[in-house]
Design an enzyme around this catalytic site. Structure first.
Site, short mmCIF file in Angstrom:
data_model
loop_
_atom_site.label_atom_id
_atom_site.label_comp_id
_atom_site.label_asym_id
_atom_site.label_seq_id
_atom_site.Cartn_x
_atom_site.Cartn_y
_atom_site.Cartn_z
N LYS A 156 -5.43 5.93 -10.64
CA LYS A 156 -4.45 6.11 -9.56
C LYS A 156 -4.76 7.37 -8.76
CE LYS A 156 0.48 5.94 -8.53
NZ LYS A 156 0.30 5.05 -7.36
N HIS B 186 0.71 7.15 -15.32
CA HIS B 186 -0.06 6.08 -14.69
C HIS B 186 -1.52 6.17 -15.16
CE1 HIS B 186 3.03 5.14 -11.61
NE2 HIS B 186 2.42 3.97 -11.59
N THR C 99 0.85 -1.19 0.00
CA THR C 99 0.00 0.00 0.00
C THR C 99 0.89 1.25 0.00
OG1 THR C 99 -1.56 -1.24 1.35
CG2 THR C 99 -1.84 1.16 1.31
N GLY D 283 4.65 7.06 -5.74
CA GLY D 283 5.66 6.74 -4.73
C GLY D 283 6.98 6.37 -5.39
#
Ligand SMILES: NC(=O)c1ccc[n+]([C@@H]2O[C@H](COP(=O)([O-])OP(=O)(O)OC[C@H]3O[C@@H](n4cnc5c(N)ncnc54)[C@H](O)[C@@H]3O)[C@@H](O)[C@H]2O)c1
Length: 252
Positions: free
Chosen positions: A144, A140, A81, A150
């Site tokens: 998202k 992405h 996560t 990240g």
């Protein structure tokens, strides 16, 4: 290994496939929203007691509650996560205090870790070449929820750690020229892309681009299952890099 999946969205399903392919079994799938057959809504200590490992790809809102349960029951947890950087220290303390076992990472793809290593190296090499600038962009899918990713932020940290000319990560849209010490990091959202990250090193006469393109979620899922295998028998709060460094050492 008997594995529990926490979060049964896109990544949870990919981890299930990867785990089964490597000969593991899935003893429970936990997700408050998933409608799939066999998925339970709530994570309980009883579920965890019968597992060898947990692999979590969920949403950051539940991270504290889940981490407390992992620590309390002592089950080794791989946490994929993202979006809980602000709570990392508190959760690290909780795991260490409880003598538990957890490993977290913003990117479990072995290929992406090759890009991290190359980014550190190119940042180091260009430190003494003031004409060469560095920047990062990523694409992405439209679902998202965080931006930049990240992974992009991890790449940015590699640049800052290895090139003293860059001291600030700049993720905003700018209405002025970028400062030499700022590293621009931007995310673009749309379509179905599972993730493309590019580190660009640009000088007056030429450009070097390092790109990692995920073709599917399978690479992240496989890395998470391998990390769970590595974690068994260890105690403490680990980063995915601890597992990757061991893996690269073994491969060399
Ligand atoms: N570390 C990596 O390599 C990597 C790779 C891809 C995605 N991710 C991250 O993994 C997470 C999941 O990604 P995804 O694409 O599967 O998202 P997704 O939206 O498809 O699935 C997330 C699922 O988690 C469930 N969930 C929410 N809170 C929960 C809780 N407290 N307990 C159990 N389940 C819960 C949701 O109901 C949802 O079904 C995101 O944070 C994403 O950024 C990490």
């Amino acid at each position: 290994m008997k594995i529990i999946l926490v979060g049964y969205g896109r990544m949870g399903k990919a981890v299930e496939d990867a785990a089964l392919q490597r000969g593991h079994s899935i003893t429970a799938k936990v997700d408050p929203a998933a409608e799939d057959a066999g998925v339970v809504k709530t994570l309980t200590p009883d579920l965890l007691k019968n597992a060898d490992a947990v692999i979590e790809f969920a949403l950051p809102q539940g991270i504290e509650t889940n981490a407390e349960l992992y620590a309390k029951t002592g089950v080794p947890a791989v946490i994929g996560t993202t979006g809980w950087d602000d709570r990392r220290k508190a959760i690290a303390d909780l795991v260490t205090r409880s003598n538990g076992t957890a490993l977290w990472g913003n990117n479990f793809s072995v290929g992406a870790h090759l890009l991290f290593k190359l980014t550190a190296e190119i940042s180091r090499l260009t430190e003494k070449l003031p004409d060469y600038d560095i920047m990062i962009h990523e694409f992405h899918h439209k679902m998202k929820k965080d931006s930049p990713s990240g992974t992009a932020l991890t790449l940015a940290e590699k640049v800052l750690e290895n090139n003293r000319r860059k001291t600030v990560i700049q993720t905003q849209t700018l209405d002025r020229a970028i400062k030499p010490e700022e590293l621009h990091v931007v995310g673009i959202r749309g379509g179905f892309l599972p993730g493309t990250h590019t580190v660009t090193v640009d000088g007056p006469c030429d450009t070097v681009e390092l790109t990692h393109t995920a073709r599917s979620r399978d690479g992240f899922a496989l890395g998470a299952v391998m990390a769970a295998e590595w974690l068994i028998g260890k105690k403490g709060f680990f980063r995915v890099e601890d597992f990757i460094d061991d893996l690269f050492k073994k491969e060399l």
